[in-house]
Every structure is written in structure tokens, then in C-alpha cells.
Design a protein around this motif. Structure first.
Motif, PDB file in Angstrom:
ATOM      1  N   GLU A  59       0.447  -1.149  -0.025  1.00  0.00           N
ATOM      2  CA  GLU A  59      -0.004   0.207  -0.157  1.00  0.00           C
ATOM      3  C   GLU A  59       0.957   1.086   0.189  1.00  0.00           C
ATOM      4  O   GLU A  59       0.726   2.328  -0.923  1.00  0.00           O
ATOM      5  CB  GLU A  59      -0.534   0.203   1.190  1.00  0.00           C
ATOM      6  N   LEU A  60       1.751   1.404   1.276  1.00  0.00           N
ATOM      7  CA  LEU A  60       2.662   2.699   0.773  1.00  0.00           C
ATOM      8  C   LEU A  60       3.405   3.073  -0.178  1.00  0.00           C
ATOM      9  O   LEU A  60       3.607   4.002  -0.601  1.00  0.00           O
ATOM     10  CB  LEU A  60       3.571   2.638   2.073  1.00  0.00           C
ATOM     11  N   ALA A  61       4.455   1.483  -1.537  1.00  0.00           N
ATOM     12  CA  ALA A  61       4.870   1.314  -2.272  1.00  0.00           C
ATOM     13  C   ALA A  61       3.563   1.602  -4.227  1.00  0.00           C
ATOM     14  O   ALA A  61       4.094   3.037  -4.766  1.00  0.00           O
ATOM     15  CB  ALA A  61       5.369   0.715  -2.995  1.00  0.00           C
ATOM     16  N   ALA A  62       2.145   2.201  -3.033  1.00  0.00           N
ATOM     17  CA  ALA A  62       1.401   2.292  -4.462  1.00  0.00           C
ATOM     18  C   ALA A  62       1.223   3.233  -4.496  1.00  0.00           C
ATOM     19  O   ALA A  62       0.756   4.736  -5.374  1.00  0.00           O
ATOM     20  CB  ALA A  62       0.640   1.306  -4.656  1.00  0.00           C
ATOM     21  N   ALA A  63       1.693   4.535  -3.086  1.00  0.00           N
ATOM     22  CA  ALA A  63       1.680   5.623  -3.496  1.00  0.00           C
ATOM     23  C   ALA A  63       2.856   6.261  -3.585  1.00  0.00           C
ATOM     24  O   ALA A  63       2.747   7.206  -3.764  1.00  0.00           O
ATOM     25  CB  ALA A  63       1.264   6.230  -1.612  1.00  0.00           C
ATOM     26  N   ALA A  76       3.871  -1.751  -9.442  1.00  0.00           N
ATOM     27  CA  ALA A  76       3.355  -2.107 -10.725  1.00  0.00           C
ATOM     28  C   ALA A  76       1.902  -1.834 -10.444  1.00  0.00           C
ATOM     29  O   ALA A  76       1.182  -0.945 -11.611  1.00  0.00           O
ATOM     30  CB  ALA A  76       3.615  -3.485 -11.033  1.00  0.00           C
ATOM     31  N   ARG A  77       0.972  -1.718  -9.153  1.00  0.00           N
ATOM     32  CA  ARG A  77      -0.378  -1.970  -9.013  1.00  0.00           C
ATOM     33  C   ARG A  77      -1.137  -0.608  -9.725  1.00  0.00           C
ATOM     34  O   ARG A  77      -1.382  -0.479  -9.799  1.00  0.00           O
ATOM     35  CB  ARG A  77      -1.069  -2.620  -8.161  1.00  0.00           C
ATOM     36  N   ALA A  78      -0.084   0.370  -9.076  1.00  0.00           N
ATOM     37  CA  ALA A  78       0.071   1.672  -9.433  1.00  0.00           C
ATOM     38  C   ALA A  78      -0.514   2.310 -10.743  1.00  0.00           C
ATOM     39  O   ALA A  78      -0.678   3.452 -11.540  1.00  0.00           O
ATOM     40  CB  ALA A  78       0.736   2.979  -8.453  1.00  0.00           C
ATOM     41  N   ALA A  79       1.160   2.090 -11.116  1.00  0.00           N
ATOM     42  CA  ALA A  79       1.436   1.646 -12.619  1.00  0.00           C
ATOM     43  C   ALA A  79       0.180   1.001 -13.574  1.00  0.00           C
ATOM     44  O   ALA A  79      -0.344   2.050 -14.536  1.00  0.00           O
ATOM     45  CB  ALA A  79       2.057   1.469 -12.856  1.00  0.00           C
TER      46      ALA A  79
END
Ligand code: FAD
Length: 381
Positions: free
Chosen positions: A76-80, A254-257
Motif C-alpha cells: 500500500e505505501l509503495a503504491a503511493a 506495479a499496481r499503481a502503474a
């Protein structure tokens, strides 16, 4: 028994991390990336929400949770913002050797001020001449009476400039090679320690990267963690755990991308229709999703192995290498789907691509992860 459902507590933690990441971190991410400011306020908030030091014992101020929980938070943190995630993860990286090797008294003395009071810690292995080849480190700890005298230089140290506590790996017996490395809890304000912020980085700019020089630093002998000679084993056991967090961060980026790419592909019109209607683009989106979902399974599996006290080095090397490779591939494809816009800083995907790269390098490059996997495959049974 195999199960993939999260418990109510795990789901609640995931939602807490997602809300905090999307509402507090994500709006700050572009500015932190541009200025390279250290995210003190965000980390303080994360600490008060229980999102730091997740796997460290509760009695010393940690979350007392497992690596599944840590992976959920990390994704979650890395998606932000991957930079904020690296700054947050650095604490767990530095405290895990204490979690593994320190006595109860040492844990109370060294972990509690960091984990209970929201302090910062840094893990100091890498040196200018010793990266992948950890055993070639030259930092020396020489025993003199009731002290060790520490001399040497560590670099590329995350949190190095802001940390209150340094977990330092040093040579105590050069004859014994990897069995001659030891580890110490070193308060960062001891005389003889100087710290320099290392220049600008491609990504993860919200995290601090420093060089630390130790010049005749007097470290009390009671700050030795475990026994002399335990350093290499504890460093490797630490990496085998914390690398799972790098895989989780890869899944988050990757999810955010992918999310950004889906949105863009639906909005961007070419040849009179959204680019999402072209099969060539759809296949790219599908391949991104295939990689992300399989990477998350690899991360959860490795985390589960640790939590179940099963052998985890092989699974964690796969989770790290695959999760970070997926982040790099998916972020690169996200830039491609965005066309020229993807290359511009106004769109988030170029940051994801820059951030993904570091995951393939630190905590053991992906070549080193493949060596771990290959060694396990080729081992005589
Ligand atoms: C931003 C950042 C933060 C970091 N944070 C920390 C930290 O907090 N604490 C810490 O101790 N370190 C930290 N590091 C250091 C990081 O872990 C090292 O950079 C990494 O382990 C690689 O070491 P190196 O840079 O010396 O590269 P090298 O080891 O010199 O490797 C160079 C290239 O050679 C390849 N290579 C080397 N040996 C082999 C081999 N046997 N087989 C195949 N290929 C090989 C590598 O894969 C790589 O591609 C950080 C680094 C960066 C960039």
C-alpha cells in the motif's frame, strides 16, 4: 491447507495502510520527489498509526505482527510513494538484526527508543569497495578492554543521515572471513562518527542515502549483538526476511502503474476511439495484471514461509527478484501506454519507472537473488 483469504485484522490493517497512503502520502509524493525532502511528518503519522516496524516485538514498541502483515502495508505505501516506503522500511531493516540477535536487555535499550518513540535506525553493511561481496568489507572493530574501536566507511546507507541508531557490521577477525564479521548497535551521536548526504538519486528521492565514516569510535563491548562472528549469518537472515518487503514494494509500484494505465487508456482517444479498444494495448494491460498477481502470490508465499517458521531464503529471493522485475517491466509498459505523456514528469508513470529500478539493485541485486535460487537448485540432495 492452502488459503488465500485475509483475516479481518489483516484486511483492517490493509485498509488503514491504503487510506493513509492514498490520502496522506500520495498527494505529497510529487513534491517529495522534486525536492528530496525527508518525509518526517509522514513517518511520524505512519508510526502513530502502527504502520512502521510491523514485525518487531510489541513489547519493544513494534507491531508484533508477521511478514504477511508487513507485506500488506508495504504494497500500500509503495503504491503511493516508493521513496517514503524505503525510508519506512529502513527502520525494519535496521531493527531486524536486533530482533534476531540482541539480548532482552539490548532490545529494551536499543529497539524501544526507536520503535516506541518513533526514532529512526539505519542498517550499515555496504561499503565503497564491498557491495554484493559483503565479506570483503573493511570496517574494523578492534577489541580494547571493555570497548570496540570502530574504523571504516559505510555508504549508500538509507536513513544514514537521520538515524538515531546504526546497526553496524564490521570485521572482528579478518582471518575467519565470513565467520569474522560481527554486528553492533551504535548510537549515531558517538564521537568519531561523521555522516554525509550522498548526491541526488534517480528515484526514491524522499529517502535519505548517506555515507557514514567511523573514525576511532569507542563502542561499549555490551553493544555487540550476539557473539563475535555472528555478523554474516544475521545479515543474511535479515535480508532473507526484509527482501520480501522489496517484492511487496514492487507489487505496489506495479499496481499503481497498471491503475494509471487503465485510466489513461480509457481516456486517450486515437483513430477516433479510446486506445483501450486496441488489442495491442489490451494485451499489454493483461500482461501487466498477470505479472502483478503472480508477483503478489510470490510475496505472500515467502511471507507465509517466514511466519510459519518454514525455510524461507529460496522463496524470499524469488519474491524479491520477481516482484522487482515485475515493477520494472510494468512501469516501463505503463510509460509506453502513455506514449509521449508517459515521458513527462506531469504524469506519475515516469516516477514509477525511476523508482522501480532501485528495487532490482538494493538488498542484494537481482543477479545475487538468482545466485541464491540457482545454488538451492544445484545443491546435492
Ligand atoms: C538508494 C540506495 C539505498 C541503499 N540502502 C542501503 C542500506 O540501507 N544499507 C546498506 O548496507 N546498503 C544499502 N544500499 C546498498 C545496496 O544494497 C548495494 O548497492 C547493492 O547490494 C549492490 O552493491 P554495489 O552497489 O556495490 O554493486 P556491485 O556489488 O559492485 O555490483 C555491480 C554489478 O555487478 C553484479 N554482480 C556482482 N557480483 C556478482 C556475481 N557474483 N554474479 C553476478 N553478478 C554480480 C551486480 O548484480 C551488479 O549488477 C543501498 C543502495 C542504494 C542505491
Amino acid at each position: 491447507m492452502i488459503g488465500f483469504s485475509l483475516t479481518d485484522e489483516q484486511r483492517a490493517l490493509q485498509e488503514l495502510a491504503r487510506d493513509f497512503a492514498q490520502n496522506e502520502i500520495a498527494p505529497m509524493a510529487p513534491e517529495l520527489d522534486r525536492t528530496g525532502q525527508y518525509p518526517y511528518a509522514l513517518l511520524k503519522q505512519a508510526h502513530s498509526l502502527g504502520l512502521l516496524n510491523v514485525t518487531i516485538e510489541e513489547e519493544y514498541g513494534g507491531g508484533g505482527l508477521g511478514w504477511i502483515e508487513s507485506s500488506l502495508v508495504g504494497e500500500e505505501l509503495a503504491a503511493a510513494c516508493a521513496g517514503v516506503t524505503t525510508a519506512a522500511n529502513a527502520n525494519e531493516l535496521a531493527l531486524t538484526p536486533l530482533h534476531l540477535a540482541a539480548s532482552e536487555e539490548q532490545k529494551r535499550k536499543f529497539i524501544s527508543p526507536i520503535a516506541k518513540e518513533g526514532g529512526f535506525a539505519a542498517f550499515c553493511v555496504t561499503e565503497p569497495g564491498a557491495g554484493s561481496d559483503v565479506v570483503s568489507m573493511r570496517t574494523r572493530a578492534t577489541k580494547k578492554g571493555s570497548e570496540y574501536i570502530l574504523n571504516g566507511t559505510k555508504h549508500f546507507i538509507t536513513n544514514g543521515d537521520v538515524a538515531h541508531l546504526l546497526t553496524v557490521f564490521a570485521v572482528t577477525d579478518p582471518e575467519k572471513k565470513h565467520r569474522g564479521l560481527s554486528l553492533f548497535a551504535v548510537p549515531a551521536d558517538l564521537p568519531g562518527i561523521t555522516r554525509h548526504h550522498m548526491g541526488e538519486k534517480m528515484g526514491h528521492r524522499a529517502s535519505d542515502t548517506a555515507e557514514i565514516v567511523f573514525e576511532d569510535v569507542h563502542v561499549p563491548a555490551e553493544n555487540l549483538l550476539g557473539q563475535e562472528g555472528d555478523g554474516f549469518r544475521v545479515a543474511m537472515e535479515t535480508f532473507d526476511r526484509t527482501r520480501i518487503g522489496i517484492g511487496a514494494a514492487g507489487v505496489g509500484i506495479a499496481r499503481a502503474a497498471l491503475e494509471a494505465s487503465i485510466k489513461f487508456a480509457k481516456e486517450r482517444q486515437q483513430f477516433g476511439q479510446p486506445i483501450a479498444s486496441f488489442e495491442g494495448v489490451q494485451f499489454m494491460l493483461a500482461d501487466m495484471a498477470v505479472k502483478i498477481d503472480t508477483a503478489r502470490l510470490a510475496v505472500w508465499f515467502a511471507a507465509w514461509q517466514v511466519d510459519e517458521k518454514l525455510p524461507y531464503a529460496y522463496a524470499s529471493a524469488i519474491a524479491k527478484a520477481y516482484g522487482s522485475d515485475v515493477a520494472m517491466q510494468v512501469a516501463t509498459d505503463a510509460v509506453q501506454i502513455h506514449g509521449g505523456y508517459g515521458y513527462m514528469a506531469d504524469y506519475k508513470v515516469e516516477k514509477y519507472m525511476r523508482d522501480a529500478k532501485l528495487l532490482q539493485i538494493y538488498e542484494g541485486t537481482n543477479q545475487i537473488q538468482r545466485l541464491i535460487v540457482a545454488k538451492a537448485l544445484l545443491k546435492e540432495k
